[in-house]
Design a protein around this motif. Sequence first.
Motif, PDB file in Angstrom:
ATOM      1  N   GLY B 156     -41.405 -19.156 -40.195  1.00 55.26           N
ATOM      2  CA  GLY B 156     -40.865 -18.416 -41.427  1.00 55.26           C
ATOM      3  C   GLY B 156     -42.024 -18.281 -42.684  1.00 55.26           C
ATOM      4  N   PRO B 157     -41.575 -17.549 -43.672  1.00 54.49           N
ATOM      5  CA  PRO B 157     -42.637 -17.402 -44.814  1.00 54.49           C
ATOM      6  C   PRO B 157     -43.181 -18.631 -45.253  1.00 54.49           C
ATOM      7  CG  PRO B 157     -40.174 -16.836 -45.467  1.00 54.49           C
ATOM      8  CD  PRO B 157     -40.261 -17.085 -44.040  1.00 54.49           C
ATOM      9  N   ALA B 158     -42.688 -19.757 -45.299  1.00 58.05           N
ATOM     10  CA  ALA B 158     -43.258 -21.092 -45.485  1.00 58.05           C
ATOM     11  C   ALA B 158     -44.743 -21.496 -44.762  1.00 58.05           C
ATOM     12  CB  ALA B 158     -42.288 -22.069 -45.762  1.00 58.05           C
ATOM     13  N   GLY B 189     -32.984 -12.857 -39.268  1.00 59.97           N
ATOM     14  CA  GLY B 189     -31.959 -12.842 -40.175  1.00 59.97           C
ATOM     15  C   GLY B 189     -32.053 -11.296 -40.617  1.00 59.97           C
ATOM     16  N   ILE B 190     -32.813 -10.860 -41.657  1.00 65.23           N
ATOM     17  CA  ILE B 190     -33.022  -9.909 -42.483  1.00 65.23           C
ATOM     18  C   ILE B 190     -33.260  -8.539 -41.423  1.00 65.23           C
ATOM     19  CG2 ILE B 190     -34.302  -8.565 -44.220  1.00 65.23           C
ATOM     20  CD1 ILE B 190     -35.064 -11.299 -45.439  1.00 65.23           C
ATOM     21  N   PRO B 191     -32.212  -7.458 -41.484  1.00 68.93           N
ATOM     22  CA  PRO B 191     -32.183  -6.464 -40.566  1.00 68.93           C
ATOM     23  C   PRO B 191     -33.228  -5.341 -40.804  1.00 68.93           C
ATOM     24  CG  PRO B 191     -30.134  -6.600 -41.597  1.00 68.93           C
ATOM     25  CD  PRO B 191     -31.026  -7.433 -42.263  1.00 68.93           C
ATOM     26  N   THR B 218     -41.181 -23.508 -28.763  1.00 69.66           N
ATOM     27  CA  THR B 218     -41.802 -24.835 -28.836  1.00 69.66           C
ATOM     28  C   THR B 218     -40.836 -25.689 -29.701  1.00 69.66           C
ATOM     29  OG1 THR B 218     -43.899 -24.194 -28.006  1.00 69.66           O
ATOM     30  CG2 THR B 218     -43.613 -26.470 -29.169  1.00 69.66           C
ATOM     31  N   VAL B 219     -39.969 -26.330 -29.369  1.00 70.97           N
ATOM     32  CA  VAL B 219     -39.125 -27.205 -30.270  1.00 70.97           C
ATOM     33  C   VAL B 219     -39.788 -28.397 -30.553  1.00 70.97           C
ATOM     34  CG1 VAL B 219     -36.728 -27.958 -30.926  1.00 70.97           C
ATOM     35  CG2 VAL B 219     -36.971 -25.973 -29.534  1.00 70.97           C
ATOM     36  N   ILE B 220     -40.287 -28.386 -31.778  1.00 69.89           N
ATOM     37  CA  ILE B 220     -40.620 -29.971 -32.353  1.00 69.89           C
ATOM     38  C   ILE B 220     -39.593 -30.827 -32.382  1.00 69.89           C
ATOM     39  CG2 ILE B 220     -42.314 -31.254 -33.847  1.00 69.89           C
ATOM     40  CD1 ILE B 220     -43.578 -29.069 -31.959  1.00 69.89           C
ATOM     41  N   ALA B 329     -26.198 -11.650 -54.338  1.00 67.75           N
ATOM     42  CA  ALA B 329     -27.103 -10.833 -53.475  1.00 67.75           C
ATOM     43  C   ALA B 329     -27.951  -9.842 -54.477  1.00 67.75           C
ATOM     44  CB  ALA B 329     -26.459  -9.921 -52.662  1.00 67.75           C
ATOM     45  N   ARG B 330     -29.113  -9.525 -53.968  1.00 67.40           N
ATOM     46  CA  ARG B 330     -29.874  -8.702 -54.806  1.00 67.40           C
ATOM     47  C   ARG B 330     -28.948  -7.410 -55.324  1.00 67.40           C
ATOM     48  NH1 ARG B 330     -33.844  -5.452 -52.156  1.00 67.40           N
ATOM     49  NH2 ARG B 330     -35.464  -5.593 -53.936  1.00 67.40           N
ATOM     50  N   VAL B 331     -29.232  -6.773 -56.262  1.00 67.48           N
ATOM     51  CA  VAL B 331     -28.334  -5.742 -57.097  1.00 67.48           C
ATOM     52  C   VAL B 331     -28.728  -4.299 -56.007  1.00 67.48           C
ATOM     53  CG1 VAL B 331     -28.154  -3.997 -59.129  1.00 67.48           C
ATOM     54  CG2 VAL B 331     -28.405  -6.572 -59.260  1.00 67.48           C
ATOM     55  N   LEU B 408     -32.271 -30.917 -35.809  1.00 68.39           N
ATOM     56  CA  LEU B 408     -32.975 -31.078 -34.861  1.00 68.39           C
ATOM     57  C   LEU B 408     -34.444 -31.930 -35.121  1.00 68.39           C
ATOM     58  CD1 LEU B 408     -33.240 -28.082 -32.453  1.00 68.39           C
ATOM     59  CD2 LEU B 408     -33.009 -30.580 -31.932  1.00 68.39           C
ATOM     60  N   LEU B 409     -35.338 -31.406 -35.854  1.00 64.04           N
ATOM     61  CA  LEU B 409     -36.594 -32.136 -36.180  1.00 64.04           C
ATOM     62  C   LEU B 409     -36.309 -33.505 -37.013  1.00 64.04           C
ATOM     63  CD1 LEU B 409     -39.586 -32.233 -35.939  1.00 64.04           C
ATOM     64  CD2 LEU B 409     -39.685 -31.057 -38.213  1.00 64.04           C
ATOM     65  N   LEU B 410     -35.504 -33.597 -37.958  1.00 59.81           N
ATOM     66  CA  LEU B 410     -35.471 -34.953 -38.781  1.00 59.81           C
ATOM     67  C   LEU B 410     -34.898 -35.696 -38.061  1.00 59.81           C
ATOM     68  CD1 LEU B 410     -34.902 -33.266 -42.364  1.00 59.81           C
ATOM     69  CD2 LEU B 410     -36.849 -33.556 -41.267  1.00 59.81           C
ATOM     70  N   GLY B 441     -42.105 -27.554 -47.150  1.00 55.82           N
ATOM     71  CA  GLY B 441     -41.712 -26.796 -48.032  1.00 55.82           C
ATOM     72  C   GLY B 441     -40.877 -25.563 -47.670  1.00 55.82           C
ATOM     73  N   GLY B 442     -40.464 -24.831 -48.256  1.00 55.70           N
ATOM     74  CA  GLY B 442     -39.334 -23.979 -47.806  1.00 55.70           C
ATOM     75  C   GLY B 442     -37.898 -24.256 -47.732  1.00 55.70           C
ATOM     76  N   ASP B 443     -37.012 -23.580 -47.163  1.00 54.02           N
ATOM     77  CA  ASP B 443     -35.535 -23.938 -47.065  1.00 54.02           C
ATOM     78  C   ASP B 443     -35.462 -25.317 -46.779  1.00 54.02           C
ATOM     79  OD1 ASP B 443     -35.151 -21.414 -48.118  1.00 54.02           O
ATOM     80  OD2 ASP B 443     -33.985 -20.720 -46.236  1.00 54.02           O
ATOM     81  N   ALA B 449     -32.856 -20.778 -49.922  1.00 49.70           N
ATOM     82  CA  ALA B 449     -33.332 -20.178 -51.239  1.00 49.70           C
ATOM     83  C   ALA B 449     -33.933 -18.857 -50.947  1.00 49.70           C
ATOM     84  CB  ALA B 449     -34.444 -21.013 -51.832  1.00 49.70           C
ATOM     85  N   THR B 450     -35.320 -18.381 -51.300  1.00 48.84           N
ATOM     86  CA  THR B 450     -35.797 -17.116 -51.243  1.00 48.84           C
ATOM     87  C   THR B 450     -37.290 -17.229 -50.512  1.00 48.84           C
ATOM     88  OG1 THR B 450     -36.951 -17.381 -53.216  1.00 48.84           O
ATOM     89  CG2 THR B 450     -34.672 -16.579 -53.190  1.00 48.84           C
ATOM     90  N   VAL B 451     -37.522 -16.062 -49.793  1.00 50.55           N
ATOM     91  CA  VAL B 451     -38.744 -15.579 -49.409  1.00 50.55           C
ATOM     92  C   VAL B 451     -40.006 -16.260 -50.108  1.00 50.55           C
ATOM     93  CG1 VAL B 451     -40.431 -14.024 -48.350  1.00 50.55           C
ATOM     94  CG2 VAL B 451     -38.124 -13.992 -47.645  1.00 50.55           C
ATOM     95  N   LEU B 453     -40.187 -18.274 -52.838  1.00 47.96           N
ATOM     96  CA  LEU B 453     -40.109 -19.618 -53.062  1.00 47.96           C
ATOM     97  C   LEU B 453     -40.815 -20.271 -51.958  1.00 47.96           C
ATOM     98  CD1 LEU B 453     -36.728 -20.243 -55.113  1.00 47.96           C
ATOM     99  CD2 LEU B 453     -39.104 -20.253 -55.869  1.00 47.96           C
ATOM    100  N   ALA B 454     -40.241 -19.719 -50.586  1.00 52.43           N
ATOM    101  CA  ALA B 454     -40.733 -20.713 -49.384  1.00 52.43           C
ATOM    102  C   ALA B 454     -42.376 -20.406 -49.366  1.00 52.43           C
ATOM    103  CB  ALA B 454     -40.024 -20.019 -48.243  1.00 52.43           C
ATOM    104  N   MET B 455     -42.685 -19.169 -49.661  1.00 56.75           N
ATOM    105  CA  MET B 455     -44.019 -18.791 -49.608  1.00 56.75           C
ATOM    106  C   MET B 455     -44.871 -19.401 -50.452  1.00 56.75           C
ATOM    107  SD  MET B 455     -45.999 -15.349 -50.279  1.00 56.75           S
ATOM    108  CE  MET B 455     -46.497 -15.933 -51.895  1.00 56.75           C
TER     109      MET B 455
END
Lengths: 271, 474
Positions: B156-158, B189-191, B218-220, B329-331, B408-410, B441-443, B449-451, B453-455
């Motif tokens: 993802g973005p993070a 997610g985002i269309p 690959t699922v860690i 949501a975003r306006v 899954l990972l934790l 980091g990230g969600d 949260a948001t893209v 913030l993750a980035m």
Amino acid sequence: MNTIVEARALAPDVCYFRIEAPKIARRRQAGQFVIVRVEDDGERIPLTIADSDAEEGWIALAVQAVGHTTTVMNRLQTGDHLVDMVGPLGEPSEIEQFGTVAVVGGGLGTAIAYPVAKALSDAGNSVISIIGGRSTPYVIFEDEMRECSDEIHPCTDDGSHGFHGLVTTKLDEVMARRQVDRVICAGPIPMMRAVAETTRPHGIPTIASLNPIMVDGTGMCGGCRVSVGGESKFACVDGPEFDAHKVDFELLSRRNRAYLEWETEHNRSVS
Amino acid sequence: MTELTKRERMKLPPTEMPERDAAERARGFMEVNFGYDPDLAVTEAQRCLLCARPTCVDGCPVGVQIRDFMGHVAMREFTEAAEVIGVDNSLPAVCGRVCAQEVQCEGSCVLDKKGKPIHIGHLERFVADFVREHSPLEPTPNAPSTGKRVAVVGSGPAGLACASDLITMGHEVTVFEALHELGGVLVYGIPEFRLPKDIVRSEIDGLADRGVEFRTNTVIGSLDTLDDLLTEEGYDAVFIGVGAGLPKFLDVPGENLIGVYSANEFLTRINLMKAYSDKAQTPILDMHGKNVVVFGGGNTAMDAVRTAVRLGAARASIAYRRTMEEMPARVEEVHHAQAEGVVFDNLVSPVELLGNDESRLTGVRLQRMELGEPGDDGRRRPQPIEGEIFDQPADVVVIAIGNVPNPLLLRTTPDLDRTKWGTLVADSATGRTSKKGVFGGGDIVTGGATVILAMGAGRRAAKSIDEFLATGEW
Ligand SMILES: Cc1cc2nc3c(=O)[nH]c(=O)nc-3n(C[C@H](O)[C@H](O)[C@H](O)COP(=O)(O)OP(=O)(O)OC[C@H]3O[C@@H](n4cnc5c(N)ncnc54)[C@H](O)[C@@H]3O)c2cc1C
Ligand SMILES: Cc1cc2nc3c(=O)[nH]c(=O)nc-3n(C[C@H](O)[C@H](O)[C@H](O)COP(=O)(O)OP(=O)(O)OC[C@H]3O[C@@H](n4cnc5c(N)ncnc54)[C@H](O)[C@@H]3O)c2cc1C
Ligand code: SF4
Ligand code: SF4
Ligand code: FES
């Protein structure tokens, strides 16, 4: 990647594949599955890891053609590749020294139950396997099952092989004769439900391997949720094995038919 | 170009984003906003007052130097503008489209008080798109190899932002992704109509060209555990950016009926598996002429309800516990949804999902709500109005009330501290977790949260991973 090193027919509409997957072969435990895609824009479908060899680096899958994706998969030959394969997924089976365990497989379900039977036997349990099919050619994995069983009872609906009758009738007969400490079942939903009803009065812990419709297989979508003891569980991360006495089989069977209409329409329009 | 005075700039009207006609776009998955052309972009950027103390920058979670890039756009120096943005933001084409600008950069612009903030998001998007299409920036050359190897879990973005910085710093980077496609929520997610997948693809291709290795499927935690990565696989550090992907359900009777989707399942079937296309093999329930009710008021809910419109729903509605004002949501998405015919049923909460004897959904039972006293979060709490319960027909329900971390990972890494909500504990400045060599980091750390913030979290972690690799100090 994901090269098919062996493909052969196992029963009518059922194929057996060995697929090169060294890492999954090393990691996987009994009861786990993979998710594969066999064409671009294809669906992700879950398939149980029926067997594996860590040294040779392959896993085995047994696939029954029931719809589009499984039909396409069963046309693949040795040397072909799967587009994607991810795993091992799902919680491994609980393997302990239970004593005597009856493993009941119906049709393709025998391939799903086999790795569990083998692991139980390796853990020192006495395994009684009861494996059913419509008639002789539909009884699969008999040799493999025999290897890890103290007793093996093939059952056919038409009496062409082994016991003439239902696996549950055979299970009743076994339970009358021997102490059974645990029952494992995999197969069509009506069969698993019948097994659960057979063992319920005896209070024997019974585990069913469920096969709801899945998408990601990693706990992300919730599409695979099943109702167990009134609680929603995600079969891909909480299962696929659950206490059969608590599973709402009726709901599972209905949810599995959710896309019947879509499939009929779509497959007509695509082909 | 003649210099405009401040007074002249203030008189200029905002440049609106050209967009696809609402009736046309409600039938397809094409992107809604067309984007500015260079002339529109320059006109809009000329409105910027180039403030001595640019408050807009304070509103941006990663501190993009907005004033400086505005100056370049106003001068038609698009490449220079892109370079300025690139210092702080590695995914500008994405953020320009999906950031909640009205509460971030644009909400902090001095012109916001006059109701005419600079359209910073539109301009950021323009610059990124223009440069990508016309004269891609030369990537910063990677520093000489450090011989260190870092595993990034999640694409993802993070994860992408972290990988991008690490490769530039000269480390070897492998990104592991559970799904068959890269991009995380940006792809599943985002269309498409909000964020075309080609844009995400091109960001990822760019990283691959710069040497990042990607391993999909690959699922860690199940194929390799985190410890395997650090020992057997020989990675010197790991960044965990696995997101918060486990959908929450409503916890009301009937939620396992056929026709009830989590937003994740609904959107994944459409975006990742392309169920809207005739060629794709993943099914979706028929929505033509049907009633679709989406529970929630965030971006996910808007994405789901607008997707339902595009799939032919006769009535696609949002059922939200509070009012339009509280909607997270975003306006812009809310406006787009309204223009596309989405119905907003506010101040309602689900009591039960109703089905027929084949376990198919037929309706929803709703409780009418009112806003009471403000709660801990300062938002007025919705509370039920006694006796006001009513039924509404529904063929499909989509639940978009949030996600929690996927265990899954934790679960397979017991020595990583987590909170009682299941999120990973990581230092917000450095991304360090309770386990040596492991960052996050990230969600997965913040909860959904948001893209941006993750980035930002991915980039801060990259910096502290670099320090850790150099010193070995924890
Ligand atoms: C954990 C798990 C392990 C599985 N292991 C195996 C295995 O080892 N071998 C194997 O052949 N199959 C296995 N299945 C079932 C297999 O995934 C489905 O048969 C497959 O997804 C059907 O895809 P299709 O496109 O061919 O059929 P579709 O066109 O999708 O469906 C055809 C028909 O099959 C029914 N159906 C759809 N999904 C399922 C399902 N998940 N299970 C049963 N019926 C379904 C539908 O009602 C439909 O009528 C497993 C399922 C799960 C969840
Ligand atoms: C429908 C929707 C709409 C949204 N709209 C907006 C918006 O308009 N603006 C905005 O700013 N934000 C929006 N968000 C939120 C935003 O997308 C997220 O905050 C952001 O994507 C989080 O990034 P991440 O990198 O932490 O995780 P994710 O994007 O969730 O990526 C995590 C990745 O890790 C993978 N993964 C998980 N577990 C493992 C594992 N064990 N091994 C390997 N890989 C694993 C996952 O498959 C996934 O690809 C939206 C979210 C959704 C769901
Ligand atoms: S990254 Fe987001 S908040 Fe920052 S300037 Fe760009 S659009 Fe605004
Ligand atoms: S606050 Fe507004 S006007 Fe001032 S520099 Fe930032 S964008 Fe321009
Ligand atoms: S298949 Fe998506 S959560 Fe289980």
